[in-house]
Design a protein around this motif. Sequence first.
Motif, short mmCIF file in Angstrom:
data_model
loop_
_atom_site.label_atom_id
_atom_site.label_comp_id
_atom_site.label_asym_id
_atom_site.label_seq_id
_atom_site.Cartn_x
_atom_site.Cartn_y
_atom_site.Cartn_z
N SER A 43 0.80 -1.23 0.00
CA SER A 43 0.00 0.00 0.00
C SER A 43 0.83 1.27 0.00
CB SER A 43 -0.96 0.00 1.20
OG SER A 43 -0.25 -0.19 2.41
N ALA A 44 2.15 1.15 0.20
CA ALA A 44 3.01 2.33 0.08
C ALA A 44 3.22 2.72 -1.37
CB ALA A 44 4.37 2.06 0.74
N LYS A 45 2.98 1.78 -2.30
CA LYS A 45 3.24 2.05 -3.70
C LYS A 45 2.00 2.00 -4.58
CE LYS A 45 8.11 0.86 -4.19
NZ LYS A 45 9.11 0.14 -5.03
N GLN A 46 0.97 1.28 -4.14
CA GLN A 46 -0.24 1.12 -4.94
C GLN A 46 -1.47 1.39 -4.08
OE1 GLN A 46 -0.25 0.62 -8.14
NE2 GLN A 46 1.83 -0.11 -8.55
N PRO A 47 -2.60 1.70 -4.70
CA PRO A 47 -3.83 1.88 -3.91
C PRO A 47 -4.10 0.63 -3.06
CG PRO A 47 -4.19 2.57 -6.17
CD PRO A 47 -2.85 1.90 -6.14
N GLU A 48 -4.39 0.82 -1.80
CA GLU A 48 -4.53 -0.30 -0.88
C GLU A 48 -5.66 -1.24 -1.30
OE1 GLU A 48 -7.54 1.09 2.61
OE2 GLU A 48 -5.59 2.11 2.64
N ASN A 49 -5.44 -2.52 -0.97
CA ASN A 49 -6.47 -3.54 -1.18
C ASN A 49 -6.93 -3.64 -2.64
OD1 ASN A 49 -6.67 -4.71 1.38
ND2 ASN A 49 -8.03 -3.10 2.12
N THR A 50 -5.99 -3.49 -3.56
CA THR A 50 -6.29 -3.68 -4.97
C THR A 50 -5.40 -4.80 -5.51
OG1 THR A 50 -4.62 -2.04 -5.64
CG2 THR A 50 -6.89 -1.25 -5.34
N LEU A 51 -5.75 -5.32 -6.67
CA LEU A 51 -4.91 -6.33 -7.29
C LEU A 51 -3.53 -5.77 -7.59
CD1 LEU A 51 -7.32 -8.19 -9.75
CD2 LEU A 51 -6.23 -9.11 -7.70
N ALA A 52 -3.46 -4.49 -7.92
CA ALA A 52 -2.16 -3.86 -8.17
C ALA A 52 -1.29 -3.91 -6.93
CB ALA A 52 -2.34 -2.42 -8.64
N ALA A 53 -1.87 -3.65 -5.76
CA ALA A 53 -1.12 -3.69 -4.50
C ALA A 53 -0.71 -5.12 -4.16
CB ALA A 53 -1.96 -3.10 -3.37
N PHE A 54 -1.59 -6.07 -4.43
CA PHE A 54 -1.26 -7.49 -4.19
C PHE A 54 -0.09 -7.91 -5.07
CE2 PHE A 54 -1.43 -11.96 -5.00
CZ PHE A 54 -1.79 -12.53 -3.80
N ARG A 55 -0.18 -7.61 -6.36
CA ARG A 55 0.87 -8.01 -7.30
C ARG A 55 2.19 -7.34 -6.98
NH1 ARG A 55 -3.40 -6.97 -11.93
NH2 ARG A 55 -4.39 -9.04 -12.10
N GLU A 56 2.12 -6.07 -6.60
CA GLU A 56 3.36 -5.34 -6.27
C GLU A 56 4.08 -6.02 -5.12
OE1 GLU A 56 5.93 -2.02 -7.00
OE2 GLU A 56 3.92 -2.15 -7.88
N ALA A 57 3.33 -6.45 -4.12
CA ALA A 57 3.94 -7.13 -2.98
C ALA A 57 4.48 -8.50 -3.38
CB ALA A 57 2.92 -7.27 -1.85
N ALA A 58 3.66 -9.27 -4.08
CA ALA A 58 4.07 -10.63 -4.46
C ALA A 58 5.28 -10.59 -5.39
CB ALA A 58 2.91 -11.36 -5.12
N ASN A 59 5.29 -9.66 -6.32
CA ASN A 59 6.42 -9.56 -7.25
C ASN A 59 7.68 -9.05 -6.57
OD1 ASN A 59 4.98 -10.50 -9.50
ND2 ASN A 59 4.21 -8.47 -9.99
N VAL A 76 -21.71 -10.62 -2.03
CA VAL A 76 -20.38 -10.82 -2.62
C VAL A 76 -19.34 -10.36 -1.60
CG1 VAL A 76 -18.79 -10.13 -4.45
CG2 VAL A 76 -21.20 -10.56 -4.98
N VAL A 77 -18.34 -11.19 -1.36
CA VAL A 77 -17.26 -10.79 -0.45
C VAL A 77 -16.28 -9.93 -1.25
CG1 VAL A 77 -15.47 -11.55 1.14
CG2 VAL A 77 -17.51 -12.96 0.82
N CYS A 78 -16.26 -8.64 -0.94
CA CYS A 78 -15.38 -7.73 -1.66
C CYS A 78 -14.19 -7.35 -0.77
CB CYS A 78 -16.13 -6.48 -2.11
SG CYS A 78 -16.71 -5.41 -0.77
N ILE A 79 -13.20 -6.74 -1.38
CA ILE A 79 -11.97 -6.37 -0.69
C ILE A 79 -12.02 -4.88 -0.39
CG2 ILE A 79 -9.46 -6.29 -0.81
CD1 ILE A 79 -10.56 -9.12 -0.71
N SER A 80 -12.18 -4.54 0.88
CA SER A 80 -12.23 -3.13 1.28
C SER A 80 -12.00 -3.03 2.78
CB SER A 80 -13.60 -2.52 0.92
OG SER A 80 -13.70 -1.19 1.38
N HIS A 81 -11.20 -2.05 3.18
CA HIS A 81 -11.00 -1.82 4.61
C HIS A 81 -12.16 -1.04 5.20
CE1 HIS A 81 -9.68 0.63 8.07
NE2 HIS A 81 -9.00 -0.44 8.41
N ASP A 82 -12.57 0.01 4.53
CA ASP A 82 -13.60 0.91 5.06
C ASP A 82 -15.00 0.37 4.79
OD1 ASP A 82 -11.32 2.38 5.44
OD2 ASP A 82 -11.89 4.05 4.13
N ARG A 83 -15.91 0.76 5.65
CA ARG A 83 -17.31 0.46 5.40
C ARG A 83 -17.81 1.26 4.19
NH1 ARG A 83 -20.67 2.18 9.96
NH2 ARG A 83 -22.21 0.61 9.37
N SER A 84 -17.28 2.46 4.04
CA SER A 84 -17.67 3.34 2.95
C SER A 84 -16.65 3.27 1.81
CB SER A 84 -17.78 4.78 3.45
OG SER A 84 -17.93 5.69 2.37
N LEU A 85 -17.11 3.51 0.58
CA LEU A 85 -16.21 3.54 -0.57
C LEU A 85 -15.70 4.95 -0.86
CD1 LEU A 85 -18.16 1.21 -3.04
CD2 LEU A 85 -16.31 0.62 -1.48
#
Length: 313
Positions: A43-59, A76-85
């Motif tokens: 999340s320091a490099k990509q928007p948090e809780n996105t596929l981009a952030a996941f890939r950045e960490a894994a790579n 649907v189980v979605c990926i989000s920290h906040d209750r609000s978008l």
Amino acid sequence: MSNLDLNDHGKYQVLSDASSENSMVQNDTQDQSKIVIAHRGYSAKQPENTLAAFREAANAGVKHIETDVRLTKDEVVCISHDRSLKRMYGVDTYTFDVDYERENGHFRTLREPYEPLPTLQTFLKELLKYPGVQLYIDVKPDLDIFIIQRMVDTMLDINLDLKFWEDKVIFCIWSRRFLPACDKYAPRIKICHLGFNFSYAQQYFVMHPRVIGVSIAVASLLHPSSQDFIDMVHALNKKVFAWSVNTTAAFYLSLKRDCDGVITDDPVVGKALCNGPILTRNWYWFDYKEWVLLVFGFIRVNIIYYIIRNLFL
């Protein structure tokens, strides 16, 4: 002179041998086993809780990635920290009011690369592309217990054998209310307790057979009893993590308390710090403002705990 300095985003960069290959070799025996968990992805490099952030960490070679789940109106189980978008997607609505199948095309992160609101299913499919990576799923205490069943359903939609997920997924649980659902629907999935309070963790989680460890707010480690708690958890062959660790003083405190791992926004810098000479410093070597932030954090997490314990815990 400090080996670390703030960059423009408030994260710490390694400016000396702490990040160099030589330094990591020299300190290999010190903290080689420390687990560094990417907080909401990289999340320091990509928007948090996105596929981009996941890939950045894994790579980047990170083997432990944390994320948060919410349940939409159409279950649907979605990926989000906040209750609000609002903060991440600029949409003033709550996740539980979202009809994901109809509305997700309207949501894009405010930051590049402007990604849509992901689901747990997309995260799990991405996880399978990176052997050896574990996903830590944060289940917030304000959620409906039904989310555990939906999480398991999502996993089984990809692979019908729950044992398949044993070494890939960890449920991170704040409230004891979720334990019966975990035992019923996910009897093979490991559990980690997330929280603020040592007594609560000890009373409800530490002795549970599938709880592999406890993740405690780093500011809570200022409490005089924190070392006794950590020693007790270690005596049970379980682990202690600290969250969220994003300053040098917070890293120092976590390592000084002998935590097994840290949850941090920048896992690459985190790995360098855990393997660097940080413990050779005295506490007063670090910026006093970081200690002030930790003290205020300590006060804050205790207030939050006493507010929510009767509501959600």
